[in-house]
Design an enzyme around this catalytic site. Sequence first.
Site, PDB file in Angstrom:
ATOM      1  CB  ALA A   1      43.614  43.222  44.352  1.00 48.72           C
ATOM      2  CG  ASP A   2      39.789  47.600  42.837  1.00 52.60           C
ATOM      3  OD1 ASP A   2      39.475  46.479  42.367  1.00 52.60           O
ATOM      4  OD2 ASP A   2      39.783  48.629  42.135  1.00 52.60           O
ATOM      5  CB  SER A   3      36.060  45.236  46.172  1.00 57.01           C
ATOM      6  OG  SER A   3      35.583  46.366  45.461  1.00 57.01           O
TER       7      SER A   3
END
Lengths: 427, 79
Positions: free
Chosen positions: B35-37
């Site tokens: 996941a990214d932010s």
Amino acid sequence: MSGNAINGRRVVVTGIGVVSPLAVGAELTWKRLIEGQSGIGRITHFDPSELPAQVAGQVPEGPTEEGGLTLSDWVPVKDQKKMDRFIHLGLAAAIQAVEDSGWKPENEDDRCATGVMIGSGIGGLQTIYEGSLTVSSGKARRLSPFFIPSALINLISGHLSIRYGFKGPNHAVVTACATGVHAIGDASRLIQYGDADVMIAGGAEAAICSLGIAGFCSARALSTGSNDDPTKASRPWDKDRDGFIMGEGAGVVVLEEYEHAKARGAKIYGEIGGYGLSGDAHHITAPAEGHEGAFRAMKAALKNSGLQASDIDYVNAHGTSTMADDLELDAVERFFGDHAKNLVMSSTKSAIGHLLGAAGAVEAIFCLQAIRDGIVPPTLNLENPARESVIDRVPLKAQKRKVDVALSNSFGFGGTNASIILKRCKD
Amino acid sequence: MSDIADKVKKIVVEHLGVEESKVTPEASFIDDLGADSLDTVELVMAFEEAFSVEIPEDAAEKIATVKDAIDYIEKQKAA
């Protein structure tokens, strides 16, 4: 033949990608186009029955090998919801073009010399529509964090650069229906000026949604008289034409500096021969009298090319199936003078509709395919021209014809005009 | 596994497009599940929606693993 080179730098096309209402794939789209097939049908993306215009050119769903759109073949499932449809379609065309070109930068210098300039006329309209519903229903805090990057026009360029590691100029054009030509033309100049050696350029559009169709209906721009006979709806220059047919899709080319392409033995579709731009300074949606802005765009492109008007064999017209068709015809006749009688000109919007920001890029690709195959695509439904012309407008059926040089026109709301000349590449 | 844990796992699989077997309690959204932010913001929203809970930003910032999410939601539901 190095007419418009700057610092000796010429620009050629080494990869093509198309997503159109006829097919996903540049070659299958071309095959169906010259067979005289139409990609226009009743709108299924939403229920259009409340609107006066109910037909459009939608990209067919289906297996990739049959020319249908299977999105997961282009965009990983988990990323799909982070992008509006115009980005999906743009990426599908761009990936085709990059793979077709065989260009794979293998070191940092090559990556930094490879840029992207893929635009759109409108961008993520459906995403904006849905986001506004979320906010207006009191759920502003529930708006997706991907709402903005899903709608932004330059995000095709962004996503493509991330996918392939293209670290050169990253840009996007937004000039309504002239976007595709401006993107290819401007990207070519970045190569000529040495900002990049390779540019992935073009346009994408996916505005067949209730907001898009309703908006163009309100502007009285769309055809409303052929809802029961969709394939007859788009009829450039025909006396029964009554507005344009919206299409969706994308066209992307890989532009490459000639010596760079030659050094790696790339397949070359053709050369960017010339590019010209103009503004009407007249009206937000209507062309100026005599389409003089179109005339000046063609003149600028020809001057840039170093060619003569008599060198041009084929014109891919803007020809949207509106009243403005005859104004463009006037301008083309005036521009070519005595040579007009030797010209062939067609409007491929008759088969795929008007792809707005993608139109100019897809049509430039058709010009390259016409040069390669010696076939000019037809103007479907041109049964009774509203006015006669000495120019052969290729009614109904494709024609075999040697094409060395082609010119493509695109004009956009706001009074923006662009012409691009594509030619057979010679040493 | 509790109903909450099951549902959290399902949401994570759906949103991050990862194999179910990778969604262990200790798995970090960013370090292990790709996941990214922005993905984590969306995940928290999905939890809020699915469990009808409010997860304030300072609490959301502390939810780094699958277990963090399950614990937080279970605590909210028990309260």
